[in-house]
Enzyme design. Structure first.
Site, PDB file in Angstrom:
ATOM      1  N   ASN A   8     -35.423  48.547-100.554  1.00 17.97           N
ATOM      2  CA  ASN A   8     -36.184  47.290-100.507  1.00 17.97           C
ATOM      3  C   ASN A   8     -37.603  47.652-100.063  1.00 17.97           C
ATOM      4  OD1 ASN A   8     -37.278  44.791-100.124  1.00 17.97           O
ATOM      5  ND2 ASN A   8     -35.946  44.190 -98.427  1.00 17.97           N
ATOM      6  N   LYS A  10     -40.116  45.787 -99.975  1.00 21.78           N
ATOM      7  CA  LYS A  10     -40.816  44.644 -99.374  1.00 21.78           C
ATOM      8  C   LYS A  10     -42.210  44.521-100.006  1.00 21.78           C
ATOM      9  CE  LYS A  10     -37.854  45.204 -95.405  1.00 21.78           C
ATOM     10  NZ  LYS A  10     -37.602  45.059 -93.992  1.00 21.78           N
ATOM     11  N   HIS A  88     -32.470  37.462 -97.521  1.00 26.22           N
ATOM     12  CA  HIS A  88     -33.064  38.411 -96.568  1.00 26.22           C
ATOM     13  C   HIS A  88     -33.624  37.668 -95.353  1.00 26.22           C
ATOM     14  CE1 HIS A  88     -35.454  41.586 -94.808  1.00 26.22           C
ATOM     15  NE2 HIS A  88     -34.723  42.426 -95.505  1.00 26.22           N
ATOM     16  N   GLU A  90     -36.195  38.114 -93.639  1.00 26.53           N
ATOM     17  CA  GLU A  90     -37.644  37.833 -93.679  1.00 26.53           C
ATOM     18  C   GLU A  90     -37.936  36.574 -94.497  1.00 26.53           C
ATOM     19  OE1 GLU A  90     -38.812  41.742 -94.960  1.00 26.53           O
ATOM     20  OE2 GLU A  90     -38.186  42.517 -93.005  1.00 26.53           O
ATOM     21  N   GLU A 158     -27.241  43.018 -92.235  1.00 24.81           N
ATOM     22  CA  GLU A 158     -28.504  43.470 -91.646  1.00 24.81           C
ATOM     23  C   GLU A 158     -28.755  42.701 -90.348  1.00 24.81           C
ATOM     24  OE1 GLU A 158     -31.465  45.386 -94.634  1.00 24.81           O
ATOM     25  OE2 GLU A 158     -31.849  43.244 -94.550  1.00 24.81           O
ATOM     26  N   GLY A 164     -36.570  47.210 -89.036  1.00 22.35           N
ATOM     27  CA  GLY A 164     -37.938  47.679 -88.785  1.00 22.35           C
ATOM     28  C   GLY A 164     -38.250  47.984 -87.327  1.00 22.35           C
ATOM     29  N   SER A 202     -33.181  49.827 -89.995  1.00 27.56           N
ATOM     30  CA  SER A 202     -33.641  51.110 -89.453  1.00 27.56           C
ATOM     31  C   SER A 202     -32.781  52.293 -89.904  1.00 27.56           C
ATOM     32  CB  SER A 202     -33.712  51.055 -87.926  1.00 27.56           C
ATOM     33  OG  SER A 202     -34.678  50.093 -87.522  1.00 27.56           O
TER      34      SER A 202
HETATM   35  P1  13P Z   1     -35.904  48.806 -92.371  1.00 23.63           P
HETATM   36  O1  13P Z   1     -35.065  49.868 -93.048  1.00 23.63           O
HETATM   37  O2  13P Z   1     -37.358  49.065 -92.476  1.00 23.63           O
HETATM   38  O3  13P Z   1     -35.417  48.560 -90.982  1.00 23.63           O
HETATM   39  O4  13P Z   1     -35.653  47.451 -93.182  1.00 23.63           O
HETATM   40  C1  13P Z   1     -34.369  47.045 -93.445  1.00 23.63           C
HETATM   41  C2  13P Z   1     -34.408  45.925 -94.400  1.00 23.63           C
HETATM   42  O5  13P Z   1     -34.811  44.820 -94.066  1.00 23.63           O
HETATM   43  C3  13P Z   1     -33.975  46.178 -95.782  1.00 23.63           C
HETATM   44  O6  13P Z   1     -33.811  44.992 -96.486  1.00 23.63           O
END
Ligand code: 13P
Length: 240
Positions: A8, A10, A88, A90, A158, A164, A202
């Site tokens: 992903n 982003k 997701h 976010e 997640e 992150g 992460s």
């Molecule tokens: P990170 O791997 O940067 O923690 O992000 C995870 C994520 O949100 C994947 O969709």
């Protein structure tokens, strides 16, 4: 069933040139890999990247029309995109996506013939309050309301606090959640469907293998580390 390793990206990277560069490196590094690899770049790069399975990071729940700024499942499917990320954290946080909106997107994605990576996970507050399983149950129930066939669904666990932050969820805790999700899905849906459960939050090459081998995840959803081709290829190899 192969493990599913999803990148992903982003809202990264900022140029097509860079996107192509990372993509091509991942492509050559994963030739013959024994895992299903999906790259989810920003919409604007989808038509430009070729040779690996593609996923979108979002979808709208209408097919076409006066919805400025939106992209439909039909459009994605017609472009050759195979997967879409829905739910997701976010999007839940920054774009106020509710379980109901997520459910609309889910139904439309499946109707359009896309495979779904359905993200669920608790915040640190919910975890501290002992509400993790309750949250996971609600997100699954509402997100999948009216969906009877789980064949094209992959669930990504997640934990929001692990995204992150470098604070990845322990293997033991991940295994507990994955077991819980599997049991809950089996209870509430048709038997015999082997839904893949992924872990995300992460993930890096030093911890990725443990999630597959010890936590029994059927794949990984990788954010930051998927923008580094060398690192992402190592993660894929750890999941073979
Ligand atoms: P990170 O791997 O940067 O923690 O992000 C995870 C994520 O949100 C994947 O969709």
């Amino acid at each position: 069933m192969q493990n599913l390793i999803v990148a992903n990206w982003k809202m990264n990277p900022v140029s097509l040139e860079e996107a192509k560069n990372i993509f091509e490196q991942i492509k050559s590094g994963t030739e013959g890999a024994n895992a299903e690899v999906v790259i989810c770049p920003p919409f604007v790069y989808l038509a430009e990247l070729k040779g690996l399975t593609l996923g979108a990071q979002d979808i709208f729940y209408e097919e076409k029309g006066a919805f400025t700024g939106e992209v439909s499942g039909e459009m994605l499917k017609n472009l050759g995109v195979e997967y879409v990320i829905i739910g997701h954290s976010e999007r839940r946080k920054y774009f106020s996506e509710t379980d109901e909106i997520i459910n609309e997107k889910m139904k439309k994605a499946l109707e359009s013939g896309l495979k779904v990576i359905f993200c669920i996970g608790e915040t640190s507050g919910e975890r501290d309050a002992g509400k993790k399983n309750e949250v996971l149950e609600r997100q699954i129930k509402k997100g999948l309301a009216g969906v009877e066939n789980l064949e094209n669904i992959n669930v990504a666990y997640e934990p929001v606090w692990a995204i992150g932050t470098g604070n990845n969820c322990s293997v033991e805790e991940t295994k507990e959640s994955i077991d819980f999700i599997k049991k809950f899905l089996a209870l509430s849906h048709v038997e015999g469907v082997d839904t893949r459960i992924l872990y995300g939050g992460s993930v890096k090459s030093e911890n990725s293998g443990e999630y597959i081998k010890d936590a029994k995840a059927n794949g990984l959803l990788v954010g930051g580390a998927s923008l580094n081709a060398e690192e992402f290829v190592k993660i894929i190899k750890s999941a073979e």
